[in-house]
Design an enzyme around this catalytic site. Structure first.
Site, PDB file in Angstrom:
ATOM      1  N   GLY A 112       3.920 -13.534  41.712  1.00 10.27           N
ATOM      2  CA  GLY A 112       3.142 -12.729  40.768  1.00 10.27           C
ATOM      3  C   GLY A 112       2.272 -11.750  41.517  1.00 10.27           C
ATOM      4  O   GLY A 112       2.072 -11.885  42.721  1.00 10.27           O
ATOM      5  N   GLU A 132      15.078 -15.744  45.834  1.00 10.37           N
ATOM      6  CA  GLU A 132      15.912 -15.194  44.756  1.00 10.37           C
ATOM      7  C   GLU A 132      16.419 -13.793  45.050  1.00 10.37           C
ATOM      8  O   GLU A 132      17.353 -13.330  44.399  1.00 10.37           O
ATOM      9  CB  GLU A 132      15.137 -15.204  43.426  1.00 10.37           C
ATOM     10  CG  GLU A 132      13.962 -14.230  43.317  1.00 10.37           C
ATOM     11  CD  GLU A 132      12.660 -14.753  43.908  1.00 10.37           C
ATOM     12  OE1 GLU A 132      12.708 -15.696  44.730  1.00 10.37           O
ATOM     13  OE2 GLU A 132      11.588 -14.212  43.570  1.00 10.37           O
ATOM     14  N   SER A 160      27.338  -1.185  16.731  1.00 12.28           N
ATOM     15  CA  SER A 160      27.260   0.217  17.143  1.00 12.28           C
ATOM     16  C   SER A 160      28.459   0.616  17.998  1.00 12.28           C
ATOM     17  O   SER A 160      28.615   1.783  18.334  1.00 12.28           O
ATOM     18  CB  SER A 160      25.993   0.412  17.967  1.00 12.28           C
ATOM     19  OG  SER A 160      26.094  -0.365  19.161  1.00 12.28           O
ATOM     20  N   GLY A 161      29.260  -0.385  18.380  1.00 14.89           N
ATOM     21  CA  GLY A 161      30.324  -0.101  19.347  1.00 14.89           C
ATOM     22  C   GLY A 161      29.864  -0.394  20.760  1.00 14.89           C
ATOM     23  O   GLY A 161      30.662  -0.383  21.688  1.00 14.89           O
ATOM     24  N   GLY A 162      28.565  -0.651  20.936  1.00 17.05           N
ATOM     25  CA  GLY A 162      28.020  -1.004  22.251  1.00 17.05           C
ATOM     26  C   GLY A 162      28.346  -2.448  22.603  1.00 17.05           C
ATOM     27  O   GLY A 162      28.857  -3.207  21.765  1.00 17.05           O
ATOM     28  N   VAL A 163      28.021  -2.819  23.849  1.00 21.13           N
ATOM     29  CA  VAL A 163      28.449  -4.123  24.353  1.00 21.13           C
ATOM     30  C   VAL A 163      27.838  -5.291  23.561  1.00 21.13           C
ATOM     31  O   VAL A 163      28.549  -6.185  23.095  1.00 21.13           O
ATOM     32  CB  VAL A 163      28.084  -4.257  25.852  1.00 21.13           C
ATOM     33  CG1 VAL A 163      28.411  -5.647  26.359  1.00 21.13           C
ATOM     34  CG2 VAL A 163      28.820  -3.213  26.669  1.00 21.13           C
ATOM     35  N   ASP A 164      26.506  -5.266  23.386  1.00 22.87           N
ATOM     36  CA  ASP A 164      25.839  -6.436  22.786  1.00 22.87           C
ATOM     37  C   ASP A 164      26.337  -6.707  21.359  1.00 22.87           C
ATOM     38  O   ASP A 164      26.703  -7.833  21.029  1.00 22.87           O
ATOM     39  CB  ASP A 164      24.320  -6.240  22.745  1.00 22.87           C
ATOM     40  CG  ASP A 164      23.755  -5.962  24.117  1.00 22.87           C
ATOM     41  OD1 ASP A 164      24.474  -6.227  25.100  1.00 22.87           O
ATOM     42  OD2 ASP A 164      22.624  -5.476  24.208  1.00 22.87           O
ATOM     43  N   SER A 165      26.320  -5.678  20.529  1.00 26.44           N
ATOM     44  CA  SER A 165      26.688  -5.926  19.127  1.00 26.44           C
ATOM     45  C   SER A 165      28.180  -6.246  19.008  1.00 26.44           C
ATOM     46  O   SER A 165      28.579  -7.028  18.138  1.00 26.44           O
ATOM     47  CB  SER A 165      26.294  -4.741  18.240  1.00 26.44           C
ATOM     48  OG  SER A 165      26.954  -3.563  18.636  1.00 26.44           O
ATOM     49  N   THR A 166      28.987  -5.686  19.909  1.00 30.33           N
ATOM     50  CA  THR A 166      30.429  -5.990  19.848  1.00 30.33           C
ATOM     51  C   THR A 166      30.676  -7.446  20.233  1.00 30.33           C
ATOM     52  O   THR A 166      31.411  -8.169  19.553  1.00 30.33           O
ATOM     53  CB  THR A 166      31.219  -5.050  20.785  1.00 30.33           C
ATOM     54  OG1 THR A 166      30.963  -3.705  20.397  1.00 30.33           O
ATOM     55  CG2 THR A 166      32.703  -5.323  20.724  1.00 30.33           C
TER      56      THR A 166
END
Ligand code: XMP
Length: 508
Positions: free
Chosen positions: A51, A168, A220-226
């Protein structure tokens, strides 16, 4: 499951992703949460993130007695988390002079389960000013670096480990080995988190949650919603109703492309709402970027929510980074990021238990991976992100049919040329922008006075920071010539060479 307590580090999400990448589910919890909240779900181990604070600052987050008393599972402190832990247990954290930043050599001094298989000397990535000068009782120094005597420490009896560097980050050699040793040797986690299992479990959950009701989602045709719509289709078939809103500010050919991809290729139960005229009427005379965004956002809700019937559920493609509370390190924070998935209409449905958010545990790269596992064709998953307000924020000044036509034509040429070049995949996002200025030109024997288009192509990992793509001159030349020759109303093309920051990716 592993809990990562967030002390505000820019790397917190990276820790969570690394842990998941090793096959163990991880959850991020803000450092101001109660011990009960932090320990919810019975984690097998706890990682305290780094942090930006210094323990010497007023209001710096500390580890309280109540949490310390309940830390019965193995704990790994990283950077600030390590310092806060040592301080809470009675060690001494010293204010640093010049600190230690970047690459530093770590020299191991002892054997320990955390160090199994790690070479005696290696480089690690440091980013700290303060350091732990004296260890609490029962702790042993396992390694040092030039500026940090207590670079790795442990107390095997209490099952606490501390690292001053960041295992990381990519630049730390053997970083994954440290995390693997902590997860598997020390915490005894099984390697059982896989996205394939996640898909099956999530489909089952969606079937149970929707209980035979229709589930409406916006695509929308975008990755997430598809990806979400394909998951829903797999879970509940025709009861899933993905809705695609043509808001009038989509790119050339986009309506047909989305209908083809989602309806034909993926076989979804797609409904298209053609509401372009409605949106354009609401954009008339609007020139300020935020007003454009608000107008489109509000009308989207108006148009889309008319489709939701009384007994329907709503599915949203909210991702994990959207739901993680942003930690303010200088005092408790109740501020949750505001975003479009929490407008009043949605909040009302949430209260009624009618919203499902199947992706809310996943990071963006995991969503893509789920997409691959669901066998969504690669070109659909590789699409450049496209903002909700669409071309409205790429037409500087007023949006109208004439200017949309000009920008669509220029943007189509740009996308065609990118897709035909080997540079498409190296660029994270690219598009054309119609500027609100006119320039003088000469075409044939005539002087012209026409529009200027800017081309923007950036490289990025997550859109938070970006650099302009070094596209070859030949490609830029070709794009520029085609646009000026083929698009009526444009006589000049410029290339945007601004990084983010200080610029943003979009122009508005
Ligand atoms: P900026 O311009 O802020 O963009 O550097 C970062 C990423 O966010 C997208 N973006 C938006 N997406 N609604 C969206 O859905 C918006 O209002 C919006 N503004 C920017 C942008 O395309 C880029 O990928």
């Amino acid at each position: 499951m592993i809990v990562i307590v967030d002390y505000g580090s820019q790397y917190t999400q990276l820790i969570a992703r690394r842990v998941r990448g090793l096959g163990v589910f991880s959850r991020i919890v803000g450092c101001h949460e109660t011990p009960a909240e932090i320990l919810k779900g019975d984690p097998q181990g706890i990682i305290l993130s780094g942090g930006p604070a210094s323990l010497y600052e007023k209001g710096a987050p500390r580890i309280g007695k109540a949490l310390l008393a309940r830390l019965t599972v193995p704990v790994l402190g990283i950077c600030y988390g390590h310092q806060a832990l040592m301080h809470a247990l009675g060690g001494k954290v010293e204010k640093g002079g010049s600190g230690e930043y970047g690459r530093a050599q770590v020299e191991l001094a002892k054997e320990d389960p955390l160090l199994a298989g790690v070479p005696a000397k290696h480089f690690a990535w440091m980013s700290h000013r303060d350091h732990v000068a004296a260890l609490p009782k029962g702790f042993t120094r396992l390694a040092h670096s030039p500026a940090t005597p207590n670079c790795i420490v442990s107390n095997p009896k209490r099952r606490i480990w501390g690292l001053q560097f960041h295992p990381e980050v990519h630049h730390t050699e053997n970083g994954p080995r440290y995390l693997e040793n902590f997860l598997f040797e020390i915490c005894g986690c099984p390697r059982d988190w896989s996205l394939g299992d996640w898909i099956d479990a999530t489909c089952q959950e969606m079937r149970e949650e929707s209980a035979g009701r229709r589930v409406v989602s916006a695509v929308s045709g975008g990755v997430d919603s598809t990806v979400m719509a394909v998951l829903l289709d797999r879970a509940i078939g025709r009861k899933s109703r993905p809705i695609f809103v043509d808001n009038g500010v989509l790119r050339d050919g986009e309506v047909a492309e989305v209908q083809h991809n989602l309806g034909k290729v993926l076989g979804l139960n797609l409904k298209t709402l053609r509401a372009g005229g409605h949106f354009l009427r609401h954009l008339k005379g609007v020139t300020e970027p935020e007003k454009k965004r608000r107008a489109i956002g509000r009308e989207f809700i108006n148009v889309f929510f008319r489709e939701i019937r009384d007994d329907d559920m709503l599915a949203q493609g909210t991702l994990y980074p959207d739901v993680i509370e942003s930690v303010a390190v200088h005092g408790p924070s109740d501020k949750i990021k505001t975003h479009h998935n929490r407008v009043p209409e949605v909040l009302k449905l949430i209260k009624q238990g009618r919203v499902i958010e199947p992706l809310k545990e996943l990071f963006k790269d995991e969503v893509r991976e789920v997409g691959r596992l669901l066998e969504i064709p690669a070109p659909i998953l590789a699409r450049y992100p496209f903002p909700g307000p669409g071309l409205a924020i790429r037409i500087l000044g007023e949006v109208n049919a004439k200017r949309l036509k000009i920008l669509r034509a220029a943007d189509r040429i740009f996308r065609e040329e990118m897709a035909a070049s080997p540079h498409y995949d190296k660029v994270w996002q690219g598009f054309a922008v119609l500027l609100p200025v006119k320039a003088v030109g000469v075409m044939g024997d005539t002087r012209t006075y026409a529009n200027v288009v800017a081309i923007r192509a950036v490289e990025s990992v997550d859109g938070m920071t970006a650099d302009w793509a070094r596209l070859p001159y030949e490609l830029l030349d070709h794009i520029s010539r085609r646009i000026v020759n083929e698009v009526d109303g444009i006589n000049r093309v410029v290339y945007d060479i601004t990084s983010k920051p200080p610029g943003t990716i979009e122009w508005e």
